[in-house]
Design a protein around this motif. Sequence first.
Motif, PDB file in Angstrom:
ATOM      1  N   PRO A  53      -6.872  11.342  10.753  1.00 12.22           N
ATOM      2  CA  PRO A  53      -7.966  11.037   9.814  1.00 12.22           C
ATOM      3  C   PRO A  53      -7.676   9.835   8.920  1.00 12.22           C
ATOM      4  N   ILE A  54      -6.411   9.560   8.666  1.00 12.49           N
ATOM      5  CA  ILE A  54      -6.064   8.427   7.796  1.00 12.49           C
ATOM      6  C   ILE A  54      -6.407   7.112   8.476  1.00 12.49           C
ATOM      7  N   ILE A  55      -6.056   6.976   9.748  1.00 13.21           N
ATOM      8  CA  ILE A  55      -6.350   5.726  10.441  1.00 13.21           C
ATOM      9  C   ILE A  55      -7.830   5.603  10.776  1.00 13.21           C
ATOM     10  N   LEU A  56      -8.555   6.745  10.752  1.00  9.94           N
ATOM     11  CA  LEU A  56     -10.004   6.714  10.986  1.00  9.94           C
ATOM     12  C   LEU A  56     -10.791   6.622   9.680  1.00  9.94           C
ATOM     13  N   GLN A  57     -10.075   6.687   8.558  1.00 11.51           N
ATOM     14  CA  GLN A  57     -10.706   6.690   7.237  1.00 11.51           C
ATOM     15  C   GLN A  57     -11.755   7.798   7.155  1.00 11.51           C
ATOM     16  N   ALA A  58     -11.343   8.986   7.585  1.00 16.07           N
ATOM     17  CA  ALA A  58     -12.211  10.167   7.569  1.00 16.07           C
ATOM     18  C   ALA A  58     -11.453  11.330   6.968  1.00 16.07           C
ATOM     19  N   SER A  59     -12.170  12.381   6.621  1.00 14.09           N
ATOM     20  CA  SER A  59     -11.522  13.580   6.100  1.00 14.09           C
ATOM     21  C   SER A  59     -10.978  14.421   7.247  1.00 14.09           C
ATOM     22  N   ARG A  60      -9.996  15.234   6.936  1.00 17.89           N
ATOM     23  CA  ARG A  60      -9.421  16.116   7.955  1.00 17.89           C
ATOM     24  C   ARG A  60     -10.463  17.111   8.452  1.00 17.89           C
ATOM     25  N   GLU A  61     -11.340  17.573   7.554  1.00 19.52           N
ATOM     26  CA  GLU A  61     -12.385  18.524   7.939  1.00 19.52           C
ATOM     27  C   GLU A  61     -13.331  17.906   8.959  1.00 19.52           C
ATOM     28  N   GLU A  87       3.121   6.485  12.927  1.00 21.13           N
ATOM     29  CA  GLU A  87       3.821   5.401  12.246  1.00 21.13           C
ATOM     30  C   GLU A  87       2.840   4.536  11.460  1.00 21.13           C
ATOM     31  N   SER A  88       1.702   4.239  12.057  1.00 23.62           N
ATOM     32  CA  SER A  88       0.704   3.409  11.378  1.00 23.62           C
ATOM     33  C   SER A  88       0.100   4.137  10.185  1.00 23.62           C
ATOM     34  N   ALA A  89      -0.146   5.443  10.342  1.00 24.32           N
ATOM     35  CA  ALA A  89      -0.720   6.217   9.240  1.00 24.32           C
ATOM     36  C   ALA A  89       0.238   6.288   8.062  1.00 24.32           C
ATOM     37  N   ARG A  90       1.537   6.357   8.329  1.00 27.50           N
ATOM     38  CA  ARG A  90       2.531   6.441   7.254  1.00 27.50           C
ATOM     39  C   ARG A  90       2.655   5.120   6.499  1.00 27.50           C
ATOM     40  N   GLN A  91       2.211   4.038   7.117  1.00 31.16           N
ATOM     41  CA  GLN A  91       2.180   2.772   6.398  1.00 31.16           C
ATOM     42  C   GLN A  91       1.133   2.810   5.298  1.00 31.16           C
ATOM     43  N   VAL A  92       0.057   3.566   5.550  1.00 36.34           N
ATOM     44  CA  VAL A  92      -1.001   3.703   4.558  1.00 36.34           C
ATOM     45  C   VAL A  92      -0.666   4.801   3.567  1.00 36.34           C
ATOM     46  N   SER A  93      -0.186   5.925   4.078  1.00 32.07           N
ATOM     47  CA  SER A  93       0.139   7.079   3.240  1.00 32.07           C
ATOM     48  C   SER A  93       1.572   7.511   3.513  1.00 32.07           C
ATOM     49  N   PRO A  94       2.528   6.981   2.783  1.00 30.05           N
ATOM     50  CA  PRO A  94       3.949   7.326   3.018  1.00 30.05           C
ATOM     51  C   PRO A  94       4.253   8.803   2.831  1.00 30.05           C
ATOM     52  N   GLU A  95       3.361   9.539   2.145  1.00 27.90           N
ATOM     53  CA  GLU A  95       3.638  10.960   1.934  1.00 27.90           C
ATOM     54  C   GLU A  95       3.457  11.787   3.203  1.00 27.90           C
ATOM     55  N   ILE A  96       2.868  11.204   4.250  1.00 23.30           N
ATOM     56  CA  ILE A  96       2.732  11.912   5.523  1.00 23.30           C
ATOM     57  C   ILE A  96       4.119  12.146   6.113  1.00 23.30           C
ATOM     58  N   MET A  97       4.409  13.396   6.457  1.00 21.73           N
ATOM     59  CA  MET A  97       5.726  13.745   6.975  1.00 21.73           C
ATOM     60  C   MET A  97       5.858  13.360   8.451  1.00 21.73           C
ATOM     61  N   PRO A  98       7.063  13.052   8.904  1.00 22.06           N
ATOM     62  CA  PRO A  98       7.260  12.670  10.311  1.00 22.06           C
ATOM     63  C   PRO A  98       6.879  13.773  11.297  1.00 22.06           C
ATOM     64  N   GLU A  99       6.967  15.034  10.859  1.00 19.93           N
ATOM     65  CA  GLU A  99       6.643  16.148  11.770  1.00 19.93           C
ATOM     66  C   GLU A  99       5.181  16.561  11.693  1.00 19.93           C
ATOM     67  N   GLY A 103     -18.432   5.785  12.028  1.00 20.59           N
ATOM     68  CA  GLY A 103     -19.341   5.453  13.124  1.00 20.59           C
ATOM     69  C   GLY A 103     -19.144   4.077  13.703  1.00 20.59           C
ATOM     70  N   ALA A 104     -18.132   3.321  13.245  1.00 20.54           N
ATOM     71  CA  ALA A 104     -17.935   1.979  13.771  1.00 20.54           C
ATOM     72  C   ALA A 104     -17.526   2.023  15.231  1.00 20.54           C
ATOM     73  N   ALA A 105     -17.902   0.995  15.977  1.00 20.19           N
ATOM     74  CA  ALA A 105     -17.588   0.969  17.407  1.00 20.19           C
ATOM     75  C   ALA A 105     -16.115   0.700  17.645  1.00 20.19           C
ATOM     76  N   SER A 106     -15.493  -0.046  16.763  1.00 15.31           N
ATOM     77  CA  SER A 106     -14.075  -0.366  16.905  1.00 15.31           C
ATOM     78  C   SER A 106     -13.549  -0.837  15.570  1.00 15.31           C
ATOM     79  N   LEU A 107     -12.295  -0.613  15.288  1.00 17.53           N
ATOM     80  CA  LEU A 107     -11.710  -1.124  14.051  1.00 17.53           C
ATOM     81  C   LEU A 107     -10.228  -1.384  14.275  1.00 17.53           C
ATOM     82  N   SER A 108      -9.688  -2.218  13.462  1.00 16.13           N
ATOM     83  CA  SER A 108      -8.276  -2.577  13.603  1.00 16.13           C
ATOM     84  C   SER A 108      -7.565  -2.391  12.283  1.00 16.13           C
ATOM     85  N   ILE A 109      -6.377  -1.825  12.319  1.00 12.32           N
ATOM     86  CA  ILE A 109      -5.558  -1.724  11.111  1.00 12.32           C
ATOM     87  C   ILE A 109      -4.233  -2.425  11.382  1.00 12.32           C
TER      88      ILE A 109
END
Length: 505
Positions: A138-146, A118-130, A57-63
């Motif tokens: 959801p990773i950059i939003l710190q939320a669940s996929r659901e 690219e930014s999400a893979r910095q947090v979770s390298p297991e994310i595939m390029p495709e 629910g944050a108005a803005s965030l930076s990673i």
Amino acid sequence: MDRLSDIQNVVAVLGELIRDSSIRTAPASDVDERFYARLAEANQEYEEVSRETPTWGAASLSIANFAANRVINESGNVPTSLKVCSPLLDELLNGWLGRMMILNCTDSQKAMLAQMLESARQVSPEIMPESDISKFAPIILQASREDFLRFLTFDAFNRALIAPSGNRPGKKSVKHLAAYERHAIFKLPSKYLRLCPGCVEDDLAKYSYSYWRRSHQISGCLWCDIHDEPLRIAQDKDATVFCPHQVDSFADVRLLQLTTDQVEMLKRYRRIANAVLQDAPQILEAAASEIFGRRSRMLELRSGRVGKKKTVSQFVQEILPAWWLSETFSRIKWAPNKHIPGIDGACTTQTAKLCTTNTFCMLAAVFYENAEEALAALMNPQRKPRDREKGAAYWSRKEVWDLYVSERGNVTRVAERLNMYATTVSVGLRNQGLPALGHSSSVKTCLERFLSGESIAETCYSEEDIAALEAVIRAACTPLKAATDAMKRQKRNDGDDEARYARVG
């Protein structure tokens, strides 16, 4: 301006001003004033958020910084930082991506998605390029996929029906499911984007900008659920890159031609569909179909292919505007006096369905005058307890015999008259030696001649006629077959008794 975030805020604010058409005719002093005021707001928002744990629910965030997780790309450079704006209440995925593009000064959605990946893979390298957006956003939003799919897309709305329906997303194959997850979540239910002037005013007062809402894009939704104002239409296909107040829109003049009853019914549909979108319930398709079937019979309507009564689809075409039906259910071929499986099939549990969530929402609005009652029936359907099976005493009544004769052996019509399922009636009549004759006159003629003493060879002129007549005769001999089967069982039992007596003796 010693931080990278300050520079990004300057560029982002300049991007907002450039996209505002009113800025082109404003005096230079006004432009400067608006620029510095908005820049101060952006810097303050960044400072406030940087001191808090980023949440949905944050108005803005930076990673911009991932510390130990930050990696170097193939060119040897550190990847560019990404500024993230959290989704707002009821925001549309396409609109959120548009705001992300403005915030990061990107004019291509493809480039924006690549930067997010690219930014999400910095947090979770297991994310595939495709990977698709539902995997890395959801990773950059710190939320669940659901939560990402539920609150930003129509995925939960499209999957609301729980049943082996032919229209369930991704049912065909694994590739079909992958294609759906990659592309369909971006697809808008309506042809054009819609916006509410009241919501735009509220957004400008609260955020100094406006955003696109999912509830306004529901197929067939013509009014805002909050302000009850008619939605305006934005024809620009790239409208999601801009804010709603920055695009040209026009009123839907067709709303002026609606009757009072049509307005009431379509607003009820809007209320029901929006509740399904927001609550993401699981609708038991079979139970809801059974309830709709009872409601349709109360209105003297039929859902089967054969019968004299008006079909549910014909009734719907008579009370709702044709243009609304064709736009809301674009895959259905609407035609008068015709059985339409995509609509009529939703009112019976005996046929394979090709229905959508919109179909059930529309039927709930048609069959109920109160939206709350309709929602209760749709989201928590209570199936009627089945009565005990009616026996031979029921099916041998003279009233049933008279119905069979008056309807000339058409079991579907007899079922309509008895307000029962056709399969139940078919079995009950067949057990009395009264088979279903359908509506073919040739079969009835052959049967009449055969029962009058002629042979099958004399009464039938083709192999198809012979096969049809044999099927009717076998069905009519159901009671006789039951008796012969009982004789066989008795004979076997008698033989077993004799064998046991012989062994004992």
